[in-house]
Design a protein around this motif. Structure first.
Motif, PDB file in Angstrom:
ATOM      1  N   SER A  82      57.191  33.334  31.552  1.00 33.60           N
ATOM      2  CA  SER A  82      57.596  32.742  30.568  1.00 33.60           C
ATOM      3  C   SER A  82      58.737  33.427  29.377  1.00 33.60           C
ATOM      4  O   SER A  82      59.844  31.645  29.885  1.00 33.60           O
ATOM      5  CB  SER A  82      56.487  32.883  29.287  1.00 33.60           C
ATOM      6  N   GLU A  83      59.201  33.742  30.006  1.00 36.89           N
ATOM      7  CA  GLU A  83      60.855  34.160  29.658  1.00 36.89           C
ATOM      8  C   GLU A  83      61.700  33.514  30.350  1.00 36.89           C
ATOM      9  O   GLU A  83      62.920  33.664  29.716  1.00 36.89           O
ATOM     10  CB  GLU A  83      61.023  35.756  29.784  1.00 36.89           C
ATOM     11  N   VAL A  95      55.197  28.926  36.589  1.00 38.17           N
ATOM     12  CA  VAL A  95      54.375  28.944  34.515  1.00 38.17           C
ATOM     13  C   VAL A  95      52.969  29.154  35.763  1.00 38.17           C
ATOM     14  O   VAL A  95      51.704  29.567  35.386  1.00 38.17           O
ATOM     15  CB  VAL A  95      54.062  28.343  34.197  1.00 38.17           C
ATOM     16  N   ILE A  96      52.241  27.773  36.112  1.00 37.55           N
ATOM     17  CA  ILE A  96      51.268  27.383  36.212  1.00 37.55           C
ATOM     18  C   ILE A  96      49.751  28.239  36.982  1.00 37.55           C
ATOM     19  O   ILE A  96      49.009  28.689  36.874  1.00 37.55           O
ATOM     20  CB  ILE A  96      50.913  25.502  36.866  1.00 37.55           C
ATOM     21  N   ILE A  97      51.140  28.601  38.409  1.00 37.46           N
ATOM     22  CA  ILE A  97      50.239  29.518  38.951  1.00 37.46           C
ATOM     23  C   ILE A  97      49.915  30.901  38.563  1.00 37.46           C
ATOM     24  O   ILE A  97      49.070  31.357  39.069  1.00 37.46           O
ATOM     25  CB  ILE A  97      51.538  29.732  40.446  1.00 37.46           C
ATOM     26  N   SER A  98      51.164  31.011  38.126  1.00 35.63           N
ATOM     27  CA  SER A  98      50.998  32.454  37.555  1.00 35.63           C
ATOM     28  C   SER A  98      49.814  33.012  36.557  1.00 35.63           C
ATOM     29  O   SER A  98      48.849  33.845  36.529  1.00 35.63           O
ATOM     30  CB  SER A  98      52.470  32.907  36.716  1.00 35.63           C
ATOM     31  N   ALA A  99      49.629  31.531  35.560  1.00 35.08           N
ATOM     32  CA  ALA A  99      48.487  31.582  34.504  1.00 35.08           C
ATOM     33  C   ALA A  99      47.421  31.273  35.294  1.00 35.08           C
ATOM     34  O   ALA A  99      46.423  32.392  34.478  1.00 35.08           O
ATOM     35  CB  ALA A  99      49.297  30.060  34.274  1.00 35.08           C
ATOM     36  N   HIS A 100      46.813  31.063  36.200  1.00 37.35           N
ATOM     37  CA  HIS A 100      45.878  30.831  37.051  1.00 37.35           C
ATOM     38  C   HIS A 100      45.262  32.501  36.965  1.00 37.35           C
ATOM     39  O   HIS A 100      44.196  33.264  37.360  1.00 37.35           O
ATOM     40  CB  HIS A 100      45.489  29.889  38.403  1.00 37.35           C
ATOM     41  N   ALA A 101      46.356  33.325  38.395  1.00 38.21           N
ATOM     42  CA  ALA A 101      46.187  34.048  38.693  1.00 38.21           C
ATOM     43  C   ALA A 101      46.269  35.488  37.664  1.00 38.21           C
ATOM     44  O   ALA A 101      45.037  36.381  37.204  1.00 38.21           O
ATOM     45  CB  ALA A 101      47.291  34.537  39.362  1.00 38.21           C
ATOM     46  N   VAL A 142      46.009  25.598  30.388  1.00 36.29           N
ATOM     47  CA  VAL A 142      46.786  26.803  31.479  1.00 36.29           C
ATOM     48  C   VAL A 142      46.995  27.359  30.575  1.00 36.29           C
ATOM     49  O   VAL A 142      47.743  29.118  30.294  1.00 36.29           O
ATOM     50  CB  VAL A 142      47.269  26.426  32.448  1.00 36.29           C
ATOM     51  N   LEU A 143      48.502  27.044  29.815  1.00 40.54           N
ATOM     52  CA  LEU A 143      49.625  27.780  28.958  1.00 40.54           C
ATOM     53  C   LEU A 143      49.053  28.122  27.894  1.00 40.54           C
ATOM     54  O   LEU A 143      49.884  29.222  27.664  1.00 40.54           O
ATOM     55  CB  LEU A 143      50.812  27.133  28.281  1.00 40.54           C
ATOM     56  N   LEU A 144      48.110  27.687  27.014  1.00 42.21           N
ATOM     57  CA  LEU A 144      47.277  28.285  25.797  1.00 42.21           C
ATOM     58  C   LEU A 144      46.847  29.450  26.297  1.00 42.21           C
ATOM     59  O   LEU A 144      46.639  30.583  25.648  1.00 42.21           O
ATOM     60  CB  LEU A 144      47.112  26.938  25.727  1.00 42.21           C
ATOM     61  N   ARG A 145      45.955  29.301  27.765  1.00 40.11           N
ATOM     62  CA  ARG A 145      44.947  30.309  27.709  1.00 40.11           C
ATOM     63  C   ARG A 145      46.081  31.564  28.448  1.00 40.11           C
ATOM     64  O   ARG A 145      46.017  32.724  27.739  1.00 40.11           O
ATOM     65  CB  ARG A 145      44.356  30.053  28.802  1.00 40.11           C
ATOM     66  N   ALA A 146      47.312  31.318  28.600  1.00 37.60           N
ATOM     67  CA  ALA A 146      48.062  32.226  29.569  1.00 37.60           C
ATOM     68  C   ALA A 146      48.476  32.948  27.702  1.00 37.60           C
ATOM     69  O   ALA A 146      49.130  34.207  28.510  1.00 37.60           O
ATOM     70  CB  ALA A 146      49.029  31.329  30.705  1.00 37.60           C
ATOM     71  N   ALA A 229      54.624  23.086  26.879  1.00 34.79           N
ATOM     72  CA  ALA A 229      55.038  24.530  26.572  1.00 34.79           C
ATOM     73  C   ALA A 229      55.098  24.654  25.403  1.00 34.79           C
ATOM     74  O   ALA A 229      55.241  26.208  24.829  1.00 34.79           O
ATOM     75  CB  ALA A 229      56.609  25.278  27.074  1.00 34.79           C
ATOM     76  N   ASP A 230      55.287  23.639  24.825  1.00 35.57           N
ATOM     77  CA  ASP A 230      55.996  24.277  23.298  1.00 35.57           C
ATOM     78  C   ASP A 230      54.390  24.710  22.953  1.00 35.57           C
ATOM     79  O   ASP A 230      54.150  24.804  21.471  1.00 35.57           O
ATOM     80  CB  ASP A 230      56.366  22.410  22.236  1.00 35.57           C
TER      81      ASP A 230
END
Length: 254
Positions: A82-83, A95-101, A142-146, A229-230
């Protein structure tokens, strides 16, 4: 003769050097030193689900508590992603790929523990009635769950009455709606009015290709979300006590 502050030269050099580094090189500087946690963080950054599970398994065999690994390794790994995304070093697909992992890792940790993982908060997410375009909603979810939120995903083409029922049942900290077409976005106003009729005053975060800030500003609970992302940042502010007025002041940009 013109004099130059040496510290200014150093700052400029560091910025230039930073830009020449690859995302992986920048991330390595942010990884934890803990030899058990580091492989998990790295696997999340790389977005490799198999490596995440293998690293988690090794950490658990080394005596680490499964649920503690969520906060100590999985979330920090996603935090680095995210940073770097905020800095423009990574992009949304990364971001999406990392969030799934990371999500796979969280599920694994939950399976390996008898205790329940505590989420930061709960969000109900949906695409409005008559609209089947769900890519925006999927990204937000995905981003919220991440970022540590439990998301109740109602899917696409959701009736206003179903949204209200879900909000009553789940008691989320916020509601997130998406609309791609101008012909469907007016469902937002209907849902807003139904929330008020039921004395439910949670922030109603709205976005999507058809949605404009002026439109969202026109109803009482509406908070416009221009960038997917917000969504998690808005949720974080809600946990800090921000209401609709404060959220609009921070996230409405036009």
């Amino acid at each position: 003769m013109i004099t130059v502050d040496p510290s200014e030269i150093l700052v400029r050099y560091n910025v230039k050097a930073e830009k020449e580094l690859s995302p992986e090189e920048v991330a390595k500087e942010l990884y934890p030193e803990d030899i058990v946690l580091r492989p998990i963080v790295e696997a999340v950054f790389e977005g490799d689900e198999d490596d995440v599970i293998d690293a988690l398994e090794a950490a658990i065999h080394a005596g680490r508590d499964p649920l503690s690994l969520i906060d100590d390794a999985l979330m920090p790994g996603m935090g680095i992603v995210s940073e770097l995304y905020d800095e423009g070093i990574l992009f949304l697909p990364d971001v999406i790929i990392s969030a799934h992992a990371m999500t796979d890792g969280i599920e694994y940790c939950k399976q390996m523990s008898s205790a329940a993982h505590e989420f930061k908060g709960k969000v109900v997410s949906f695409v409005v009635e008559g609209d089947m375009h769900d890519i925006g909603k999927k990204i937000v979810t995905v981003l919220l769950r991440a970022n540590g939120y439990e998301v109740i995903d109602l899917g696409s083409d959701v009736l206003a009455s179903e949204v209200i029922s879900a909000v009553k049942r789940e008691k989320p900290i916020m509601l997130s709606g998406t609309a791609l077409m101008t012909t469907t976005m007016y469902s937002f106003k209907e849902i807003n009015n139904m929330l008020l009729e039921n004395k439910i005053c949670i922030p109603f975060v709205c976005g999507g290709g058809a949605v404009k800030q002026d439109f969202v500003f026109g109803y009482e609970l509406g908070v416009y979300c221009e960038d997917a992302a917000d969504a998690s940042k808005i949720a974080d502010e809600i946990l800090k006590g921000a209401g609709v007025k404060e959220l609009r002041e921070r996230f409405h940009r036009h």
